[in-house]
Structure formats: structure tokens, C-alpha cells
Design a protein around this motif. Structure first.
Motif, mmCIF file in Angstrom:
data_model
loop_
_atom_site.group_PDB
_atom_site.id
_atom_site.type_symbol
_atom_site.label_atom_id
_atom_site.label_comp_id
_atom_site.label_asym_id
_atom_site.label_seq_id
_atom_site.Cartn_x
_atom_site.Cartn_y
_atom_site.Cartn_z
ATOM 1 N N ALA A 1 0.851 -1.358 -0.116
ATOM 2 C CA ALA A 1 -0.080 0.064 0.032
ATOM 3 C C ALA A 1 0.755 1.411 0.108
ATOM 4 O O ALA A 1 0.465 2.152 -0.764
ATOM 5 C CB ALA A 1 -1.060 -0.146 1.074
ATOM 6 N N GLY A 2 1.869 1.151 0.895
ATOM 7 C CA GLY A 2 2.476 2.486 0.906
ATOM 8 C C GLY A 2 3.416 2.880 -0.410
ATOM 9 O O GLY A 2 3.711 3.842 -0.699
ATOM 10 N N ILE A 3 3.825 1.763 -0.823
ATOM 11 C CA ILE A 3 5.031 1.742 -2.121
ATOM 12 C C ILE A 3 3.919 2.251 -3.189
ATOM 13 O O ILE A 3 4.275 3.309 -3.968
ATOM 14 C CB ILE A 3 5.511 0.418 -2.523
ATOM 15 C CG1 ILE A 3 6.360 0.173 -1.243
ATOM 16 C CG2 ILE A 3 5.987 0.471 -3.488
ATOM 17 C CD1 ILE A 3 6.681 -1.538 -1.449
ATOM 18 N N ALA B 1 -1.452 7.884 5.925
ATOM 19 C CA ALA B 1 -1.475 6.589 5.920
ATOM 20 C C ALA B 1 -2.690 5.948 6.531
ATOM 21 O O ALA B 1 -3.190 4.884 6.203
ATOM 22 C CB ALA B 1 -0.171 5.844 6.279
ATOM 23 N N GLU B 2 -2.975 6.469 8.054
ATOM 24 C CA GLU B 2 -4.109 5.979 8.615
ATOM 25 C C GLU B 2 -5.189 6.122 8.095
ATOM 26 O O GLU B 2 -6.341 5.180 8.026
ATOM 27 C CB GLU B 2 -4.107 6.655 10.071
ATOM 28 C CG GLU B 2 -4.786 5.996 11.187
ATOM 29 C CD GLU B 2 -4.725 6.694 12.405
ATOM 30 O OE1 GLU B 2 -5.405 6.125 13.490
ATOM 31 O OE2 GLU B 2 -3.843 7.488 12.582
ATOM 32 N N VAL C 1 -5.129 -4.496 -2.183
ATOM 33 C CA VAL C 1 -4.155 -3.571 -1.586
ATOM 34 C C VAL C 1 -5.041 -2.342 -1.565
ATOM 35 O O VAL C 1 -5.112 -1.805 -0.581
ATOM 36 C CB VAL C 1 -3.184 -3.145 -2.868
ATOM 37 C CG1 VAL C 1 -2.361 -1.897 -2.383
ATOM 38 C CG2 VAL C 1 -2.394 -4.112 -3.119
ATOM 39 N N PHE C 2 -6.139 -1.712 -2.536
ATOM 40 C CA PHE C 2 -6.832 -0.709 -2.257
ATOM 41 C C PHE C 2 -8.150 -0.990 -1.796
ATOM 42 O O PHE C 2 -8.767 -0.181 -1.062
ATOM 43 C CB PHE C 2 -7.308 -0.233 -3.707
ATOM 44 C CG PHE C 2 -6.234 0.304 -4.613
ATOM 45 C CD1 PHE C 2 -5.072 0.951 -4.191
ATOM 46 C CD2 PHE C 2 -6.128 -0.345 -5.908
ATOM 47 C CE1 PHE C 2 -4.240 1.314 -5.186
ATOM 48 C CE2 PHE C 2 -4.794 0.055 -6.754
ATOM 49 C CZ PHE C 2 -3.930 0.937 -6.203
#
Length: 228
Positions: A9-11, A58-59, A85-86
Motif C-alpha cells: 500500500a505505501g509503495i 496512511a491511517e 491493496v486498495f
């Protein structure tokens, strides 16, 4: 549906921001919170929900689910990214249009609203596109009624307009590879359905709030730490 944050997710969020060159702006009345929200935006590109999702903290990303077309996002690698992921809510397009009667059309519309309300549960937010289909980026089409009915089903959720600009040029319709250009994303002020407000009045007000973000932006917040 798992609610944990996928390792990618972060990437993917960072890649989406880099590819889109997105500049983030906020109206003076916008505040970033973890309240349950329905983010609604104009729709011109398959990048729209990806970029909007990517710029959330992110949260907030972990609690926000895009609404996407099942026929496009439901298969192959796109299907894996959308669902794992989404955590997208995949909806079937054209159910009302394919109905043979007004009652069938209304039933199809109710089924989608119920699906979205269930996906929100007690704490999840949604990203959706009330025009119902992609536009050219020149104008915002009239809103379909789903936004109103969902807002009525989830009165505790804030409605937040988000205007996306230039993503249709970065990933034009029919293209697979993005073109490196600068885009912008503007958050407006949250609101809710007014007591006694009818469907048409609400939809006109919501569309006006979204269009107004295109006409004037108060300040640029790209460096304001909106996302990590």
C-alpha cells in the motif's frame, strides 16, 4: 474483506504520487480527520481513485475504500491490486440501464447503494464518482442519485468534494502507460444533507461545491505534510 494494510500500500501510494506529479490543495474550511467520509470527485481517468487514495494520510488510507467498476478492476493484476491493496468496492456498471422496467432499474440502484452502505460499516470511508462515467475534464456532468441515497443511508458520514485536474492527460482513455505531467487535487469543505433537503436540491448543491473547487483555490498544501 481484510481490513489490514497490505505491504504494497505505501509503495503504490508513493508511486501514484510520483507518476501523477500531484499538487495537493485544500480549501480554508478543510480539516484532515479520521472521521468517516464519503469523498466524491470528478472522473476523467482510471488514475482518479488511485491518486486520491494515495494522498490520504496512511491511517486514513487504511480506512478508505475506493468504489470501482467491476468489469475493469475485477480481473488479473488490476483485480488483485483493487481487492487486496486498495480494498476497492467493486460494483457492476449498467444494471439500471439494462433493466426492462422502472421498478427493475430502481431495484438495481438500491442494490448498489446497499452494497456501498454495507462496505462502509461503522468506520470505513469511500471514494466515489457521482457522474457515473468518465468525462473529458472540461465539465462536470450532472450527478446521479446514488450519492444522495448513500448520504441518506449513512447520515453520520461527512461528504467531502475533491476536484481532480489533468489526470485525463496523464493517462488518457485507452492508454496503458502514463505521460509524466503535473496534476492537482483540491479538497473542499465537508458537508451533509440538510434537514428536509430533496434529492435534486442536494445533488445540485453537491455538484456546485465540486465545481467551485475548480474555479478558485485558497492555498497550496503540497508541503504541508498532508501525507507521509
Amino acid at each position: 474483506m481484510k481490513t489490514g494494510v497490505h505491504p504494497l500500500a505505501g509503495i503504490l501510494a508513493a508511486v501514484a504520487r510520483a507518476v501523477s506529479g500531484v499538487q495537493i490543495r485544500r480549501s480554508q474550511d478543510f480539516t484532515e480527520t479520521l472521521r468517516q467520509r464519503i469523498y466524491f470527485a470528478n472522473h476523467t481517468s482510471h488514475l482518479d481513485f488511485v491518486v486520491l487514495w494515495s494522498v490520504l494520510p496512511a491511517e486514513a488510507r487504511a480506512r478508505t475504500r475506493p468504489v470501482a467498476a467491476k468489469d475493469y478492476w475485477g480481473k488479473g493484476v488490476k483485480g488483485y491490486l483493487a481487492q487486496s491493496v486498495f480494498r476497492a468496492v467493486l460494483v457492476k456498471r449498467g444494471g439500471a440501464a439494462q433493466a426492462t422496467s422502472k421498478e427493475e432499474a430502481r431495484a438495481a440502484g438500491r442494490a448498489v447503494v446497499e452494497q456501498l452502505a454495507m462496505a462502509m460499516s461503522e468506520s470505513q470511508s469511500l471514494i466515489l464518482f457521482p457522474e457515473g462515467t468518465r468525462g473529458t475534464g472540461e465539465t462536470v456532468a450532472p450527478f446521479r442519485s446514488g450519492l444522495y441515497h448513500l448520504a441518506m443511508s449513512k447520515p453520520e458520514a461527512e461528504l467531502l468534494p475533491v476536484y481532480l485536474e489533468n489526470l485525463n492527460r496523464i493517462l488518457p482513455k485507452g492508454e496503458l502507460l502514463p505521460v509524466p505531467l503535473i496534476s492537482s487535487l483540491t479538497f473542499g469543505a465537508p458537508f451533509r444533507v440538510n434537514e428536509g433537503e430533496g434529492k435534486d436540491a442536494f445533488l445540485n448543491r453537491a455538484r456546485a461545491a465540486l465545481c467551485g473547487l475548480h474555479q478558485g483555490v485558497k492555498h497550496d498544501d503540497r508541503a504541508a505534510g498532508l501525507y507521509p
